[in-house]
Structures are given as C-alpha cells and as structure tokens.
Design an enzyme around this catalytic site. Sequence first.
Site, PDB file in Angstrom:
ATOM      1  N   ARG A  60     -13.001  -5.324 -11.307  1.00  0.00           N
ATOM      2  CA  ARG A  60     -12.248  -4.078 -11.102  1.00  0.00           C
ATOM      3  C   ARG A  60     -13.035  -3.052 -10.287  1.00  0.00           C
ATOM      4  NH1 ARG A  60     -10.959  -3.225 -16.426  1.00  0.00           N
ATOM      5  NH2 ARG A  60     -12.579  -1.654 -16.528  1.00  0.00           N
ATOM      6  N   TYR A 114       8.032  12.303   0.189  1.00  0.00           N
ATOM      7  CA  TYR A 114       8.597  10.973  -0.091  1.00  0.00           C
ATOM      8  C   TYR A 114       9.190  10.968  -1.509  1.00  0.00           C
ATOM      9  CZ  TYR A 114       8.195   5.878  -0.886  1.00  0.00           C
ATOM     10  OH  TYR A 114       8.417   4.562  -1.176  1.00  0.00           O
ATOM     11  N   ASP A 186      -0.150  13.430   2.246  1.00  0.00           N
ATOM     12  CA  ASP A 186       0.294  12.066   2.519  1.00  0.00           C
ATOM     13  C   ASP A 186       0.257  11.923   4.037  1.00  0.00           C
ATOM     14  OD1 ASP A 186       1.741   9.756   3.103  1.00  0.00           O
ATOM     15  OD2 ASP A 186       2.975   9.939   1.306  1.00  0.00           O
ATOM     16  N   LYS A 211       1.766   0.420   5.233  1.00  0.00           N
ATOM     17  CA  LYS A 211       2.491   0.651   6.487  1.00  0.00           C
ATOM     18  C   LYS A 211       1.623   0.235   7.685  1.00  0.00           C
ATOM     19  CE  LYS A 211       5.676   2.786   3.954  1.00  0.00           C
ATOM     20  NZ  LYS A 211       5.468   2.282   2.609  1.00  0.00           N
TER      21      LYS A 211
HETATM   22  C1  LIG Z   1       5.460   8.623   3.397  1.00  0.00           C
HETATM   23  C2  LIG Z   1       5.240   7.548   2.380  1.00  0.00           C
HETATM   24  N1  LIG Z   1       4.270   7.712   1.488  1.00  0.00           N
HETATM   25  C3  LIG Z   1       4.020   6.789   0.533  1.00  0.00           C
HETATM   26  C4  LIG Z   1       4.780   5.652   0.450  1.00  0.00           C
HETATM   27  C5  LIG Z   1       4.531   4.692  -0.665  1.00  0.00           C
HETATM   28  O1  LIG Z   1       3.742   3.649  -0.313  1.00  0.00           O
HETATM   29  P1  LIG Z   1       3.839   2.224  -1.032  1.00  0.00           P
HETATM   30  O2  LIG Z   1       5.149   1.636  -0.630  1.00  0.00           O
HETATM   31  O3  LIG Z   1       2.638   1.532  -0.498  1.00  0.00           O
HETATM   32  O4  LIG Z   1       3.740   2.473  -2.507  1.00  0.00           O
HETATM   33  C6  LIG Z   1       5.788   5.427   1.385  1.00  0.00           C
HETATM   34  C7  LIG Z   1       6.608   4.176   1.327  1.00  0.00           C
HETATM   35  O5  LIG Z   1       7.630   4.048   1.958  1.00  0.00           O
HETATM   36  C8  LIG Z   1       6.044   6.414   2.360  1.00  0.00           C
HETATM   37  O6  LIG Z   1       7.052   6.281   3.246  1.00  0.00           O
END
Ligand SMILES: Cc1ncc(COP(=O)(O)O)c(C=O)c1O
Length: 395
Positions: A60, A114, A186, A211
């Site tokens: 871990r 998000y 983010d 992404k």
């Molecule tokens: C702007 C944004 N932040 C965070 C996330 C979440 O990431 P994950 O899908 O890896 O949990 C997403 C997923 O679509 C996103 O569009």
Amino acid sequence: MSEEQAKKGIATQLVEAGRRREWTAGIVNTPVYRASTILFDDVAALRAAAPRDGTLYYGRSGTPTTWSLAEALTELEPGAYGTRLFPSGVAAVSTALLSVLQPGDELLMVDSAYEPTRIFCNGVLKRFGVSTRYYDPLVGRGIAELIGEKTRAIFLESPGSLTFEVQDVPGICGVARERGIATLIDNTWATPVFFPAIQAGVDLSILSCTKYIVGHSDVMIGSVTTTQKRWMRLEQTSRGLGQCASPDDAYLAGRGLRTLGVRLRQHEEAALRIAGWLKDQPQVADVLHPALPECPGHEYWARDFRGASGLFSFVLRGGDDDDRTRFIDGLAHFGIGYSWGGYESLVLPVDPEQIRSLPTPERAGPMVRLHIGLEDPDDLIADLAKGLAAYGLKG
Ligand SMILES: Cc1ncc(COP(=O)(O)O)c(C=O)c1O
C-alpha cells in the site's frame, strides 16, 4: 526539484521525469513492481522500516512504479513538494478535501464543479459537519466578500465542467493566501502542461489522470500534488484512508505521460479547428471553448494558460432533447460515453442547469459536449456537418 530540472523544457520533463536509474535498472519505462508483502532480512530490519515514499515497506505504500509516476507529476508542477496517487480522480478530490477540512468548517466550492465533486460535498462532507457554499466561477478577487469566519478552503475547477468558465486562479488564490485559507483545483482539463497550478498560487493541484495522462481510455487513476505546507496532512489523510494506486495502472499512466505533450497539441489544434467551424454553423447558437473570446473567463485563459485541450461544449439553436438525441445517435465518429482525454472522440448530451446551485444563463437550445480525439479533423467535421444538416428536421 533541482535547479537543473527546473530549467528543462516541458517536453523534456515529460520524457525524463521519474525515470530514476535505481527504479528502471536501465529499462526505459519503470517496470511494473507488484507487491503486497515486502520481505525484510531480519526482525531488526523490519523494526527499522517505516511507511515512507521511496522505501519498500508494504504494497500500500507503493513500489518504484508508483513512486516514479508521482515524482514525474511533482516535477511538472514548479513549486510543488510531492504527489500522492489515488485509484480514481474522485478519490483524489475527496481525499484532498478531507486533508484540509474538519467538522465546523465551511468550504467555498465553484458552482461549475464536476458533479461527483458536488455529490461528495453535499453528502459525505455534510455528514461530517462541513458545510459547502457554491460560488460563481467568475467571482475573481470578489471571493474576498464570500469568505466567512468558518471558511477554511476554496475549491476551483478551471475551466468548469460542462460550461467551461475560466477562473481567475491567481486572483482567488492570492486572496485565500492572505487569509490562510487552503486552495484546491481540479486541473484535469489543462494538466500541468497547459496550466502549472501550484506556480499560479494553488496549494493542492488535483488530476483525474484517467483522462489525458493515461490518454487511452483504459485506466482509472488520480493524483494530488501539493506544496510543502499542505503535504503532511495530505499524506496522513491518504494513508489513513488506505488510498493507493495499482502498479499496473501507474505503469500505464507513466507510459501515457511520455506522449502527453504531443497528444495535447494535437487535441488542441483539432478541437480549435472544429470549435471555429461550429461557430459558423447556423444550427449552432454558442460554442463554449476557453480559447474563443466569447467563452466566459476567456481573458484568464489567455493570460494564464499555455494551451487548450480537446474538450468543449456547444449549444444547438432551438430544438429539444429528442432532436439532440437524434443528432448524437446519428454521429459515426463520436462514441457516446462518459470520460474524455483518450485518443478517441466522444459526445455527450449535457444539462448543466440540472446540477447547479446558482442561476444559469438562458440557452437557445440543448447543449452537447465534445471531446475531440486524434482522428482526422476533416472526418469529424464531415460527421458533424451531416448531423447538423439534419438538425431540427423531425423524422
Ligand atoms: C473534471 C473532472 N474531474 C474529475 C473527474 C473524475 O475522475 P475519475 O473518473 O478518474 O474518478 C472527472 C471525470 O470525468 C472530470 O471530468
């Protein structure tokens, strides 16, 4: 980061970062080191060991595969101290928030965040006594007036999900720093390649590496990169919650990172071409792309960002959800599905007004989000042109 590392160009950093000889043993990519148990030579060695990044202790706590990726992500953010990895972007967002908040605190959350970030705030954080107030993404230094006695953290997402408002990140973070308030962003859309967030004044920079870092739509993984001041709490919180990333996933993310620069430039060029083309179509009322002057907050994008990635939205002129559904279902080169940042183009129907707390502007029709992949832009334009030509013609 050493002075020599800081002087390197970003493309060189993307290629070289995190590939320590002690981890690679001369293999180009740091291999997949899978582990739960680590064997010690004797009891004295076991007792002398501690869970620390860079030291084999227990699965871990990571292995060279995860340390290599974390070190590379830290190097891409000038001014950063360290990076923790998570099994998804959402795990990174939630752990980062828990590391800076405690019961009784208030969080200022951007209204264009998000949706699962909002769900975490409205559910888990609320249950643990943290209140969330949503603010206008374009508030800028006006954030000062929203800060109250209990405000301990400000969360930014720039550009915002679905509607792509660009925030005045240095302005907001400047105000927060004067008051000792933590800032989190983010930064998934831009990545540190197009927006080095820590340098812009942010304390914790969060990526859904799922992404663009991975880039191939086949891995879930997240990261949080912080300044030295916020590092200890982040580390304790993520260890306490048992957060870690799989070595296989970290390997693929590390491999993706090496080509991030060229992929992003291609996404950028194709998306800009398609956004510009869409703007001229009579069936399109608005295009929400940070690099276009009409995008809310475009001036901050022009001032602070080094580029634009491949995700943006547009508003159809007139029509309803059925018309939009027919348009989307008819596209041949755009997959229908969540996420983005992979090599393939994607399309989604989006309805931001259904999730926002603050009033949203009236729109001329339904909204569509596109991720522009690495296909030939001419093929994508021809596909969209065919769909738009039929738009509004009820079958
Ligand atoms: C702007 C944004 N932040 C965070 C996330 C979440 O990431 P994950 O899908 O890896 O949990 C997403 C997923 O679509 C996103 O569009």
